[in-house]
Write an enzyme that holds these catalytic residues in place. Sequence first.
Site, PDB file in Angstrom:
ATOM      1  N   ASP A 163       0.819  -1.211   0.000  1.00  0.00           N
ATOM      2  CA  ASP A 163       0.000   0.000   0.000  1.00  0.00           C
ATOM      3  C   ASP A 163       0.856   1.266   0.000  1.00  0.00           C
ATOM      4  O   ASP A 163       1.616   1.511   0.945  1.00  0.00           O
ATOM      5  CB  ASP A 163      -0.883  -0.068   1.265  1.00  0.00           C
ATOM      6  CG  ASP A 163      -1.990   0.952   1.277  1.00  0.00           C
ATOM      7  OD1 ASP A 163      -1.990   1.855   0.424  1.00  0.00           O
ATOM      8  OD2 ASP A 163      -2.863   0.844   2.165  1.00  0.00           O
ATOM      9  N   GLY A 202      -5.606   4.191  -7.410  1.00  0.00           N
ATOM     10  CA  GLY A 202      -6.007   4.438  -8.801  1.00  0.00           C
ATOM     11  C   GLY A 202      -5.228   5.560  -9.444  1.00  0.00           C
ATOM     12  O   GLY A 202      -5.722   6.216 -10.371  1.00  0.00           O
ATOM     13  N   ASP A 223     -10.254   4.988  -0.966  1.00  0.00           N
ATOM     14  CA  ASP A 223     -10.972   4.009  -0.143  1.00  0.00           C
ATOM     15  C   ASP A 223     -12.488   4.117  -0.330  1.00  0.00           C
ATOM     16  O   ASP A 223     -13.029   5.212  -0.490  1.00  0.00           O
ATOM     17  CB  ASP A 223     -10.665   4.235   1.331  1.00  0.00           C
ATOM     18  CG  ASP A 223      -9.231   3.891   1.687  1.00  0.00           C
ATOM     19  OD1 ASP A 223      -8.360   3.949   0.801  1.00  0.00           O
ATOM     20  OD2 ASP A 223      -8.977   3.588   2.856  1.00  0.00           O
TER      21      ASP A 223
HETATM   22  C1  GLA Z   1      -5.205   2.636   3.223  1.00  0.00           C
HETATM   23  C2  GLA Z   1      -5.861   1.586   2.333  1.00  0.00           C
HETATM   24  C3  GLA Z   1      -6.898   0.833   3.145  1.00  0.00           C
HETATM   25  C4  GLA Z   1      -6.251   0.198   4.362  1.00  0.00           C
HETATM   26  C5  GLA Z   1      -5.520   1.244   5.191  1.00  0.00           C
HETATM   27  C6  GLA Z   1      -4.669   0.612   6.270  1.00  0.00           C
HETATM   28  O1  GLA Z   1      -6.123   3.587   3.591  1.00  0.00           O
HETATM   29  O2  GLA Z   1      -6.431   2.176   1.205  1.00  0.00           O
HETATM   30  O3  GLA Z   1      -7.517  -0.146   2.337  1.00  0.00           O
HETATM   31  O4  GLA Z   1      -5.353  -0.803   3.943  1.00  0.00           O
HETATM   32  O5  GLA Z   1      -4.647   2.022   4.378  1.00  0.00           O
HETATM   33  O6  GLA Z   1      -3.963   1.552   7.008  1.00  0.00           O
END
Ligand code: GLA
Length: 424
Positions: A163, A202, A223
């Site tokens: 991430d 994205g 998100d």
């Molecule tokens: C980001 C991601 C989420 C989640 C959080 C965890 O916001 O987009 O899906 O994994 O981090 O901290």
Amino acid sequence: MRIRAALLFFCFSLTCAATGGGAPAAVATEQKVTSNGLALTPPMGWSSWNNFAENINETLLMETIDAMATNGMRDAGYQYINLDDGWQHYKGNRRDHPLEADPVKFPHGIRYLSDYAHSKGLKLGIYSGPGQMTCAGYTGSEGHEKEDAALFASWGIDHLKYDSCCSHKDAPKAVVQAIFGTMSKALLAQKHGIVFHACHCGWSDIWEWAAGLGINHWRIGQDISDDFDYPGNREGYYFDILDMIDRGVGLEKYAGPGHWNDYDMMVVGLKGKSADLVGAGASNVEYRTHFSLWAMVNSPLLASADLRHLDSDTLETLTNTEIIALNQDPLGKPAQRVRSAGGLEVFAKELADGSMAVALLNRGSPTADMTFNVHKDFNLPWTRYQVRDLWRHKDLGIYDIPYTAEVISHEARVFRISEIKADR
Ligand code: GLA
């Protein structure tokens, strides 16, 4: 909000080098990686984040594994139990701390959990990121990609969500490719196959190049929130269910077996009660629409409600095997939005056996009669065709005229239609 706060602390070494006059493009051209041969259909499973955020532990995970193995989800095709952020021991920069599991939350370690998942016919996923810290502020993998990939493989991990926390929005693509390519290459070097999810909000047109770097799925947006149709973006950031569907229009051509557009973890059944995720919740009809559309567009199907306490409507939605079959169809062709007018939308996709899946979505308030025409809408030469309703589990008859269905507010009626050949 945790994500944006975390961005302030972020500095990937590759980018810092790039902005300081380094040569990221040269780094990126070294990122020649091939496919891992995994995720030939979209991954199906569960992820801890939407409902539990950092409040995860061994007992919760084992109970969730037990629930998936016994409540019909495993038999319906769900496989992955994915730990999201918060499994790590330390908060703070990786340069100051090792990456290891929190010994209080996970007293027997992660290998113990993956052995348990495997013993139940399931798989275990884990989470990290390319920065010094993850989005919730735990130690990331920056500079330790090879070591971490080997660690995850030694734990028997089957899926990695990696991430970027929406950082690097305007960075040169070569920089972002280097970031994800480094981990992809490290994972590919392991004997144990690990599905690779690149979570990058994205950005950087990731769908254009991710498959070439061995990435199995990539988020197409920010998100999700637990809303069907919230006006604008909650907190100026979150996408509701319809936003996410709109975001995917035009991206269908980038997905296929082994590489998928990811519309985010599903919010089916959260009902606005998640400890962490924003949103007012949605109705059962709206959650069905959400599930149907994620299936139609071949998104990974990652549930996030508490599997230990699902109500019967939520379980029925998540285990509708006729809808799941559209998502897991071996042809791997995401649906296209073929018509959209006045909040009434028609989605359609080809399936491996020559039939078509059709979803009629009513985004508006009044109930509507919606019609599809196999010639005009789908360019099919069929003269007669059979219609099956995949929520009512019923064959509705054979038609040689356009088909019309009543669709209530926020519903998606989903049909499988098959040609009736002249000699039958
Ligand atoms: C980001 C991601 C989420 C989640 C959080 C965890 O916001 O987009 O899906 O994994 O981090 O901290």
